[in-house]
Design an enzyme around this catalytic site. Sequence first.
Site, PDB file in Angstrom:
ATOM      1  N   ASP A 212     -10.534 -11.198   7.727  1.00 47.21           N
ATOM      2  CA  ASP A 212     -10.173 -10.520   6.489  1.00 47.21           C
ATOM      3  C   ASP A 212     -11.180  -9.380   6.314  1.00 47.21           C
ATOM      4  O   ASP A 212     -12.159  -9.276   7.066  1.00 47.21           O
ATOM      5  CB  ASP A 212     -10.231 -11.513   5.321  1.00 47.21           C
ATOM      6  CG  ASP A 212      -9.347 -11.106   4.147  1.00 47.21           C
ATOM      7  OD1 ASP A 212      -8.868  -9.950   4.135  1.00 47.21           O
ATOM      8  OD2 ASP A 212      -9.128 -11.933   3.249  1.00 47.21           O
TER       9      ASP A 212
ATOM     10  N   ARG B 227       2.139 -14.542  -4.118  1.00 47.22           N
ATOM     11  CA  ARG B 227       2.097 -14.064  -2.734  1.00 47.22           C
ATOM     12  C   ARG B 227       2.446 -15.212  -1.780  1.00 47.22           C
ATOM     13  O   ARG B 227       2.913 -14.978  -0.674  1.00 47.22           O
ATOM     14  CB  ARG B 227       0.707 -13.526  -2.394  1.00 47.22           C
ATOM     15  CG  ARG B 227       0.324 -12.273  -3.161  1.00 47.22           C
ATOM     16  CD  ARG B 227      -1.156 -11.956  -2.983  1.00 47.22           C
ATOM     17  NE  ARG B 227      -1.491 -11.667  -1.594  1.00 47.22           N
ATOM     18  CZ  ARG B 227      -2.745 -11.517  -1.149  1.00 47.22           C
ATOM     19  NH1 ARG B 227      -3.778 -11.668  -1.988  1.00 47.22           N
ATOM     20  NH2 ARG B 227      -2.972 -11.243   0.125  1.00 47.22           N
TER      21      ARG B 227
ATOM     22  N   ARG C 125       0.821  -1.223   0.000  1.00 48.91           N
ATOM     23  CA  ARG C 125       0.000   0.000   0.000  1.00 48.91           C
ATOM     24  C   ARG C 125       0.847   1.262   0.000  1.00 48.91           C
ATOM     25  O   ARG C 125       0.381   2.310  -0.438  1.00 48.91           O
ATOM     26  CB  ARG C 125      -0.913   0.013   1.227  1.00 48.91           C
ATOM     27  CG  ARG C 125      -1.782  -1.209   1.385  1.00 48.91           C
ATOM     28  CD  ARG C 125      -2.640  -1.508   0.172  1.00 48.91           C
ATOM     29  NE  ARG C 125      -3.495  -2.661   0.429  1.00 48.91           N
ATOM     30  CZ  ARG C 125      -4.045  -3.391  -0.526  1.00 48.91           C
ATOM     31  NH1 ARG C 125      -3.815  -3.113  -1.798  1.00 48.91           N
ATOM     32  NH2 ARG C 125      -4.814  -4.415  -0.217  1.00 48.91           N
TER      33      ARG C 125
ATOM     34  N   HIS D 252     -12.568 -11.893  -2.819  1.00 50.49           N
ATOM     35  CA  HIS D 252     -12.898 -10.478  -2.989  1.00 50.49           C
ATOM     36  C   HIS D 252     -14.201 -10.323  -3.776  1.00 50.49           C
ATOM     37  O   HIS D 252     -14.904  -9.330  -3.631  1.00 50.49           O
ATOM     38  CB  HIS D 252     -11.778  -9.754  -3.754  1.00 50.49           C
ATOM     39  CG  HIS D 252     -10.518  -9.617  -2.971  1.00 50.49           C
ATOM     40  ND1 HIS D 252      -9.553 -10.580  -2.962  1.00 50.49           N
ATOM     41  CD2 HIS D 252     -10.073  -8.615  -2.161  1.00 50.49           C
ATOM     42  CE1 HIS D 252      -8.553 -10.198  -2.183  1.00 50.49           C
ATOM     43  NE2 HIS D 252      -8.835  -9.006  -1.688  1.00 50.49           N
TER      44      HIS D 252
ATOM     45  N   LYS E 281      -1.772 -15.001   7.576  1.00 45.76           N
ATOM     46  CA  LYS E 281      -3.030 -15.135   6.826  1.00 45.76           C
ATOM     47  C   LYS E 281      -2.899 -16.167   5.693  1.00 45.76           C
ATOM     48  O   LYS E 281      -1.781 -16.475   5.271  1.00 45.76           O
ATOM     49  CB  LYS E 281      -3.465 -13.771   6.275  1.00 45.76           C
ATOM     50  CG  LYS E 281      -2.464 -13.113   5.317  1.00 45.76           C
ATOM     51  CD  LYS E 281      -2.930 -11.721   4.959  1.00 45.76           C
ATOM     52  CE  LYS E 281      -2.016 -11.080   3.926  1.00 45.76           C
ATOM     53  NZ  LYS E 281      -2.389  -9.680   3.649  1.00 45.76           N
ATOM     54  N   HIS E 282      -4.034 -16.734   5.182  1.00 48.06           N
ATOM     55  CA  HIS E 282      -5.431 -16.533   5.533  1.00 48.06           C
ATOM     56  C   HIS E 282      -5.998 -17.896   5.949  1.00 48.06           C
ATOM     57  O   HIS E 282      -6.267 -18.717   5.059  1.00 48.06           O
ATOM     58  CB  HIS E 282      -6.256 -16.038   4.354  1.00 48.06           C
ATOM     59  CG  HIS E 282      -5.713 -14.880   3.591  1.00 48.06           C
ATOM     60  ND1 HIS E 282      -4.663 -14.961   2.708  1.00 48.06           N
ATOM     61  CD2 HIS E 282      -6.103 -13.577   3.590  1.00 48.06           C
ATOM     62  CE1 HIS E 282      -4.437 -13.769   2.175  1.00 48.06           C
ATOM     63  NE2 HIS E 282      -5.288 -12.911   2.705  1.00 48.06           N
TER      64      HIS E 282
END
Length: 506
Positions: free
Chosen positions: A277, A164, A103, A207, A194-195
């Site tokens: 999440d 990832r 981010r 998502h 995670k997850h």
Amino acid sequence: MTMQEKAGQVLVAFFSGKDYSAQAAVIKKLHLGGVIMMGDNIPVASGGSNSNSGDSGGATGGAAGVDTAALKAATKKLSSALASERSWPGIVGVDQEGGQVARVQAPLTEWPTGMTYGAANDPALTEKASQALNQDLADLGFTMNFAPDADVTIGPADPVIGARSMGSDPSLVATNAEAAWKGAVAAGVIPSLKHFPGHGSVTSDSHVGLPVQSASVSALEARDWVPFKESISAGVPMIMMGHIAVTSLDPGVASSVSSASYKALRDLGFEGVVVTDALNMGALTESYSTGQETVAALKAGADLLIMPSDVSAAHAAIVAAVKNGSLKESRLDEAAARVVALQMMQQHKLEAASSGDDADSSSTDAESSDLDPATESQAISAAAITTFGSKCSGPLVSGGIRISGGNATDRARLASAAEEAGLSVGNGTSVALLGTGSAYATADVVVALDAPYGLANSQATTKVALYGRTEGAFDALIDVLTGDAEATGMLPVEVGDLPIGTSCGS
């Protein structure tokens, strides 16, 4: 704490834009436990950028990039608002895995994909890299990082986690995931593994909708849960619960709102904080009205609830649920107590470390001031590079390089690294770059920049898995192509017929 305070303590809100004063007011009004900063919350300098380039590439904002002074001021304002509500620190969180999920962009150091750590498979390097990454965050005022990723990927059929993940070998992922979260702790940042119950072995995106996990519990215990179980034994403070319907636990119900899924995690011995999440993801919003997904998650066993679609509605729904008896106040008390305990423990460790009295500090703590993030980022990429093919060692190029594939940033970075090493660009050995989603390429040398699956169908004398597209990764690549360094990494996933562990000469 009052009911209003307890309801706020378990919530971590997101917000749009950069009106930090308005967000501070919401923190105080709802007694929030914390906030998470997303990409559009990050202030940028004039002419700068905080976005990734296309094809999941690196930051393109140049030297301007993120306005770090303004970001520090923002996190300070938010932390002050959180501190005004309690005697322990609040949560200023961020999603900063490295690779595709980052981010905060330049001038912070860029980091390669999670798969890099599996390919290098050097826990000491993984821990140092994670400490350096998280030290950057701590210096900017962040207290929590929703990383690292401990998902075990099943390979190309995994459409979301991909690079990832640290790999497909549960033991390899477990070892390096543990090292990664310990690095965050050493930097003074609370990590989140995670997850759970594992997003690397489902074939749809939470998502957008609700992924279904059809594997048996015994299969999950042997694969997806191995990294979580080992980190639990090592004392991981927080684990993220994903949005996945596990048929063998609770058919058709997302794990984040499934009491059976929380029980499965607790049965592994976990006593720390379970964080959800993001609650605004499609896996939940398609089934719950605003605010009710928060109550459902809390009732099922969640302790910390992040990113409800409407935090005011979520807060009101929690208070209402306790008052009408649909949520036991003891469950809210348990969740709030765990969150407070985690934050007070973190405060104690930071105070002890600053005074030199932290007897539980990692051996790397004393070296934290000596860690240079750019150096550590390049070092982990250099350790991960994997080569195979009919020629995989010694000088792999001659007469310069001709670059194709990738995106504009990738090509520019490779060209810059080559020229800095005295290698001409525009003639000589052909080098093709495979970016995200690239199926295959034909060249003298084919380089996969993210997950290496495209190398299986590529035609090349030399195939290289780089697992990253940072400047440091390209510098490390040039060292291998010129023969100045040996590729010591091993494939952490299967690539076509090549098994996990394949390396140069194997």
